[in-house]
Write an enzyme that holds these catalytic residues in place. Structure first.
Site, PDB file in Angstrom:
ATOM      1  N   TYR A 133       1.168  -1.063   0.027  1.00  0.00           N
ATOM      2  CA  TYR A 133      -0.147   0.156  -0.053  1.00  0.00           C
ATOM      3  C   TYR A 133       0.877   1.050  -0.114  1.00  0.00           C
ATOM      4  O   TYR A 133       0.564   2.003  -0.411  1.00  0.00           O
ATOM      5  CB  TYR A 133      -0.993  -0.080   1.040  1.00  0.00           C
ATOM      6  CG  TYR A 133      -1.573   1.705   1.593  1.00  0.00           C
ATOM      7  CD1 TYR A 133      -2.782   1.203   0.483  1.00  0.00           C
ATOM      8  CD2 TYR A 133      -1.093   2.173   1.992  1.00  0.00           C
ATOM      9  CE1 TYR A 133      -3.894   2.786   1.062  1.00  0.00           C
ATOM     10  CE2 TYR A 133      -1.870   3.307   2.487  1.00  0.00           C
ATOM     11  CZ  TYR A 133      -3.345   3.346   1.404  1.00  0.00           C
ATOM     12  OH  TYR A 133      -4.278   4.858   2.588  1.00  0.00           O
ATOM     13  N   LYS A 143       1.112   3.638  -2.766  1.00  0.00           N
ATOM     14  CA  LYS A 143       1.487   5.653  -2.609  1.00  0.00           C
ATOM     15  C   LYS A 143       2.044   6.440  -2.780  1.00  0.00           C
ATOM     16  O   LYS A 143       2.137   7.698  -2.694  1.00  0.00           O
ATOM     17  CB  LYS A 143      -0.011   5.755  -1.019  1.00  0.00           C
ATOM     18  CG  LYS A 143      -1.044   5.512  -0.720  1.00  0.00           C
ATOM     19  CD  LYS A 143      -2.075   5.560  -2.008  1.00  0.00           C
ATOM     20  CE  LYS A 143      -3.490   5.254  -1.678  1.00  0.00           C
ATOM     21  NZ  LYS A 143      -4.432   6.050  -2.560  1.00  0.00           N
TER      22      LYS A 143
END
Length: 266
Positions: free
Chosen positions: A156, A160
């Site tokens: 994740y 990002k």
């Protein structure tokens, strides 16, 4: 005199992840500024309900587009719209947490497809018409996880970081061509995704922000700065991680997340 949002971006904004969390708040606040809204999410019923609320509350036009942006078919459906999109807000996102070797391959791949591939494809597609018109905007949604190491959220955080660098780079590249770009980099926010991820954030120094405030700060930053980090606490955290030796930053982040994560996931 300052231009209105319609003068800057045209009639329509397209928002993914538009029925919950930060995406829903962005849709509401952009509709309040007079923009018509194309809402994109997976569940048609929720889309229809939210679109009706926006139209009734703000007197704007709305269109719904049920699509799973973790699939090539879903992305193609959005790209095929004939509506002239002046403001793109790819707010849909997904996270998986836990020890990297224990997480589901399929779930992690979906995180990549939604957070990275869909964001890239939609930005690339709609940037062409915006540049051709000499006006438009893109509001990317990253995360503090994209600005620092984040053990147990490794994939994740990587996605990002991609969004952070894509958006910040396009801020410099597309701004001179009339297209405003900003990256929202929120910390912990009181959304359903955060509530359902199994983390006990109360065991950390992090405090969840109101998504309404986060969305308002994001919109305020459009065209003004490459990255918007909402909240003093989050700004301090980013600065602390940025100016700490990387090894120390990794250790601090690992300790904080370890305190909050389900021990069975480590």
């Amino acid at each position: 005199m300052a231009k209105t949002f319609k003068e800057k971006y045209g009639d329509w904004a397209l928002i993914t992840g538009a029925t919950s969390g930060i995406g829903a708040e962005l849709a509401d606040q952009l509709a309040a500024k007079g923009l018509n809204i194309v809402l994109v999410a997976r569940k048609e019923g929720e889309l229809r309900d939210h679109a009706e609320r926006l139209a009734s509350k703000h007197g704007v036009q709305t269109e719904i587009m049920p699509a799973d942006l973790a699939t090539a078919e879903g992305i193609a459906k959005v790209k095929a719209t004939e509506i002239e999109i002046g403001l793109l807000v790819p707010a849909a996102g997904l996270e998986v947490n836990g020890a990297f070797e224990k997480t589901s391959y399929e779930a992690e791949l979906k995180v990549l497809q939604l957070n990275v591939t869909a964001t890239f494809e939609l930005a690339h597609h709609f940037s062409r018409s915006m540049v051709a018109r000499g006006r438009g905007g893109m509001l990317f949604v990253a995360s503090l996880s994209g600005q620092m190491p984040n053990p147990y959220f490794a994939n994740y955080a990587g996605t990002k970081a991609y969004v952070m660098n894509l958006g910040a780079s396009l801020y410099g590249e597309l701004g001179p061509k009339g297209v405003d770009v900003t990256v929202l980099s929120p910390g912990l926010t009181a959304t359903a995704m955060v509530a359902d991820n199994g983390m006990e954030w109360a065991k950390t120094p992090m405090v969840a922000m109101d998504p309404k405030l986060v969305a308002a700060m994001a919109i305020d930053g459009l065209g003004k700065r490459p990255v918007t980090v909402p909240g003093l606490r989050n700004k301090i955290m980013v600065a602390a991680m940025r100016f700490s030796p990387l090894r120390l930053a990794v250790k601090m982040s690992e300790k904080m997340v370890r305190n909050a994560i389900n021990p069975e996931k480590i």
